[in-house]
Write a protein that holds these residues in place. Structure first.
Motif, short mmCIF file in Angstrom:
data_model
loop_
_atom_site.label_atom_id
_atom_site.label_comp_id
_atom_site.label_asym_id
_atom_site.label_seq_id
_atom_site.Cartn_x
_atom_site.Cartn_y
_atom_site.Cartn_z
N LEU A 375 0.86 -1.17 0.00
CA LEU A 375 0.00 0.00 0.00
C LEU A 375 0.90 1.23 0.00
N HIS A 376 0.83 2.02 -1.05
CA HIS A 376 1.54 3.27 -1.13
C HIS A 376 0.59 4.36 -0.67
N LEU A 377 0.93 5.01 0.44
CA LEU A 377 0.06 6.01 1.04
C LEU A 377 0.78 7.35 1.06
N ALA A 378 0.26 8.30 0.31
CA ALA A 378 0.86 9.62 0.27
C ALA A 378 0.74 10.30 1.63
N GLY A 379 1.80 10.97 2.03
CA GLY A 379 1.79 11.66 3.31
C GLY A 379 0.82 12.82 3.34
N LYS A 380 0.32 13.12 4.54
CA LYS A 380 -0.58 14.25 4.74
C LYS A 380 -0.34 14.82 6.12
N LEU A 382 1.37 16.71 9.43
CA LEU A 382 2.62 16.50 10.16
C LEU A 382 2.53 15.38 11.18
N ALA A 383 1.33 14.92 11.49
CA ALA A 383 1.11 13.91 12.54
C ALA A 383 -0.27 13.30 12.32
N PRO A 384 -0.64 12.25 13.08
CA PRO A 384 -1.99 11.69 12.94
C PRO A 384 -3.09 12.72 13.12
N SER A 385 -2.87 13.73 13.93
CA SER A 385 -3.90 14.74 14.18
C SER A 385 -4.28 15.52 12.93
N SER A 386 -3.37 15.65 11.99
CA SER A 386 -3.64 16.41 10.77
C SER A 386 -3.54 15.56 9.51
N GLY A 387 -3.42 14.24 9.68
CA GLY A 387 -3.11 13.38 8.55
C GLY A 387 -4.16 12.41 8.11
N SER A 388 -5.43 12.50 8.58
CA SER A 388 -6.49 11.58 8.16
C SER A 388 -6.00 10.13 8.12
N PRO A 389 -5.66 9.54 9.28
CA PRO A 389 -5.14 8.17 9.27
C PRO A 389 -6.14 7.18 8.70
N LEU A 390 -5.60 6.06 8.23
CA LEU A 390 -6.39 4.98 7.65
C LEU A 390 -6.64 3.95 8.75
N LEU A 391 -7.91 3.70 9.08
CA LEU A 391 -8.28 2.97 10.29
C LEU A 391 -9.20 1.81 9.98
N LEU A 392 -9.28 0.87 10.94
CA LEU A 392 -10.28 -0.20 10.88
C LEU A 392 -10.88 -0.40 12.26
N THR A 393 -11.97 -1.15 12.34
CA THR A 393 -12.69 -1.35 13.59
C THR A 393 -12.33 -2.69 14.19
N ALA A 394 -11.81 -2.68 15.40
CA ALA A 394 -11.48 -3.91 16.13
C ALA A 394 -12.54 -4.16 17.19
N GLY A 395 -12.87 -5.43 17.40
CA GLY A 395 -13.89 -5.78 18.37
C GLY A 395 -13.39 -6.67 19.49
N ASP A 396 -12.09 -6.76 19.68
CA ASP A 396 -11.50 -7.64 20.69
C ASP A 396 -10.99 -6.83 21.87
N ARG A 397 -11.11 -7.41 23.06
CA ARG A 397 -10.56 -6.76 24.24
C ARG A 397 -9.04 -6.69 24.18
N SER A 398 -8.44 -7.70 23.62
CA SER A 398 -6.98 -7.76 23.49
C SER A 398 -6.64 -8.15 22.06
N TYR A 399 -5.69 -7.44 21.48
CA TYR A 399 -5.31 -7.75 20.10
C TYR A 399 -3.92 -7.19 19.82
N GLN A 400 -3.39 -7.63 18.69
CA GLN A 400 -2.06 -7.21 18.26
C GLN A 400 -2.11 -6.95 16.76
N PHE A 401 -1.44 -5.89 16.32
CA PHE A 401 -1.32 -5.67 14.89
C PHE A 401 0.08 -5.19 14.57
N GLU A 402 0.55 -5.53 13.38
CA GLU A 402 1.90 -5.18 12.97
C GLU A 402 1.92 -4.92 11.48
N CYS A 403 2.95 -4.21 11.03
CA CYS A 403 3.07 -3.90 9.62
C CYS A 403 4.51 -3.55 9.30
#
Length: 524
Positions: A375-380, A382-403
């Motif tokens: 996934l090539h994602l153009a920057g936007k 200076l930080a997540p607060s101004s960068g419209s992050p790409l998100l998904l919905t998790a439904g677990d109390r405990s989880y792990q994600f990596e990339c």
């Protein structure tokens, strides 16, 4: 002492009930990244859709059921979910592609062969209710049409016995619609004074909202939420009234409230905003939302509760606090439930059904390019607060994600747990230094030993967050020297009715590359 031992000792008794812990332990594994409600023995365990799925709007369309939820600042928004048995649900397309503001509780209807979504929006300079329509549930959906309703939320479409079309609104009001349903045809009028709870109850506020109209057995039933959607766990509740005519008068249900969390010791908090629906076997059910005890961070999750019609023409809800398995409705077809949250970016990005942007600009999708297994994602910004992050919905109390993350020259990128632009945490990096995100701000910047490419891992175990990094493609992992506790990253602290969501961001110039995003639920 571990958290589970503390629970047994009673230290967290106000937060998580023993019933809830037992139910979670019996949950059957499902598709990776999606809690499985169907236990495979003729029973199911709530939630039927885990994670942030508030204000359910359900439509029975022949043998098919369609369901959507408030999507707030996530776009593409209003994902349509499909089921044939009310327990197992699959995501389809997102109906709303253009950012028109924060989308609250909608009405999903079918009238004379056409599908309609009535959409209340919180926006500047003024709030609005829009309508969109489609000739097929998968779209294409029309461009949003404003109805000029600026003082109400939570519309519900209803057709009277004389064939006239109406929108019922928050506060016990309604307005007539034109014959095509695409404009209003009269003034807003007050038609119903909702039942009021005793003033000794712990609630957030009266807040009559979320009206849903159902016709059954010669009666119109109006189901309303009162008590406030969050705040004290005992606040939100379901009440009902009925009338022989959609034009009233409305008679209060003698058993009000029909649903209410009685204490913080229950498995589900703040239960309310209900709709009724008939199952394939002719039984009747209610879909509504609730917070999992102690886990406001997951947002309001979708619950399925059986109802019974009584001899006096009323109904009652029978599921109790919904911590135990419930017998499934019979008939129908069990579709594969949910979706995997991992993504190797080899197929077109599932925008709307899985990934969403936070408060995107009109051209936000243009930031995405899939090539070379990444996934090539153009920057936007200076930080997540101004960068419209790409998100998904998790439904677990405990989880792990990596990339695997590779920077463009001069860029910053990373992984986040994101509530909104004022409240998030995570770990990012540039070519020389890490950047620690906490409380919605950027804090420490220790030296980055890996350079412009590394693997990042975020682990959240019941709100305890740890970060790991790897510079050799995941062969070895190094624990990052900052841990966090995020149980306060939720609506009762920040407002907004959102959830803490995993995702990724890119800031600064150029395109950052994200490869092999992996999500997995962790056991208790």
């Amino acid at each position: 002492m571990e958290r589970r031992d503390l629970l047994k000792a009673g230290a967290f008794a106000p937060l998580v009930s023993a019933l809830s812990v037992a139910a979670a332990a019996n949950r059957r594994p499902g598709i990776e990244g999606q809690r499985q409600p169907d236990l495979g023995n003729g029973r199911f365990l709530n939630p039927v859709l885990s994670g942030d799925h508030p204000d359910p709007a359900v439509l029975k369309d022949g043998d098919d059921y369609y369901l959507t939820f408030s999507s707030f600042d996530a776009y593409p928004g209003l994902t349509i979910w499909h089921s044939r048995d009310l327990v197992n649900w699959q995501p389809r397309n997102a109906a709303l592609q253009r950012n028109i503001g924060s989308v609250w509780a909608v009405s999903l209807e079918k009238h004379q062969g056409r599908y309609f979504l009535y959409i209340p929006v919180k926006a500047q300079p003024k709030n609005e209710i829009y309508v969109i329509w489609a000739d097929h549930i998968d779209g294409p959906w029309s461009d949003p049409v404003p109805l000029g309703l600026h003082n109400h939320i939570d519309p519900c479409h209803a057709v009277a016995e004389d064939g006239s079309r109406w929108l019922f609104l928050s506060g016990g009001d309604r307005v007539r619609l034109s014959e095509d349903g695409l404009s209003v045809a009269g003034p807003v009028e007050h038609v119903y004074d909702p039942w009021r709870y005793p003033d000794t109850w712990d609630v957030e506020g009266f807040s009559p909202e979320g009206p849903k109209i159902h016709r059954h057995g010669g009666w119109f039933y109006m189901i309303t939420a009162v008590g406030g959607t969050a705040g004290p766990p005992t606040g939100h509740m379901v009440i009902a009234a009925r009338s022989r005519s959609l034009h009233g008068p409305w008679e209060q249900h003698p058993g009000n409230p029909l649903v209410r969390t009685q204490s913080a010791g229950e498995a589900w908090w703040s239960r309310g905003h209900a709709s009724l629906v008939e199952a394939p076997d002719g039984s009747w059910w209610s879909l509504y939302h609730g917070y999992e005890a102690g886990f406001w961070t997951l947002g309001r999750q979708c619950l399925l509760d059986p109802i019974e019609w009584t001899a006096d023409g009323w109904f009652r809800m029978t599921g109790g606090d919904l911590s135990r398995p419930i017998r499934k409705p019979r008939g129908g077809q069990a579709l594969p439930h949910g979706m995997a949250l991992s993504d190797d970016f080899s197929a077109p990005l599932a925008l709307g059904s899985k990934w969403t942007f936070f408060r995107p600009a009109a051209d936000e999708a243009g930031r995405i390019r899939l090539a070379d297994g990444a996934l090539h994602l153009a920057g936007k910004g200076l930080a997540p607060s101004s960068g419209s992050p790409l998100l998904l919905t998790a439904g677990d109390r405990s989880y792990q994600f990596e990339c695997d993350v590779e920077l463009a020259p001069g860029a910053t990128a990373g992984l986040v747990l994101f509530y909104d632009d004022k409240l998030y945490c995570g770990l990012g990096f540039d070519a020389q230094r890490f950047v620690t995100h906490q409380y919605g701000i950027e804090r420490a910047r220790p030296v980055n030993p890996h350079g412009r490419r590394m693997k990042l891992r975020v682990t959240s175990r019941e709100h305890i967050v740890a970060f790991h990094t790897s510079g050799d493609g995941g062969q070895t992992w190094r624990r990052f020297d900052r841990g966090m506790e995020v149980s306060g990253y939720h609506h009762n602290v920040r407002g907004g009715f959102l959830a803490l969501r995993p995702g990724l961001y890119a800031a600064g110039p150029g395109e950052c590359r994200f490869r092999d995003f992996r999500y997995r639920a962790l056991g208790a």
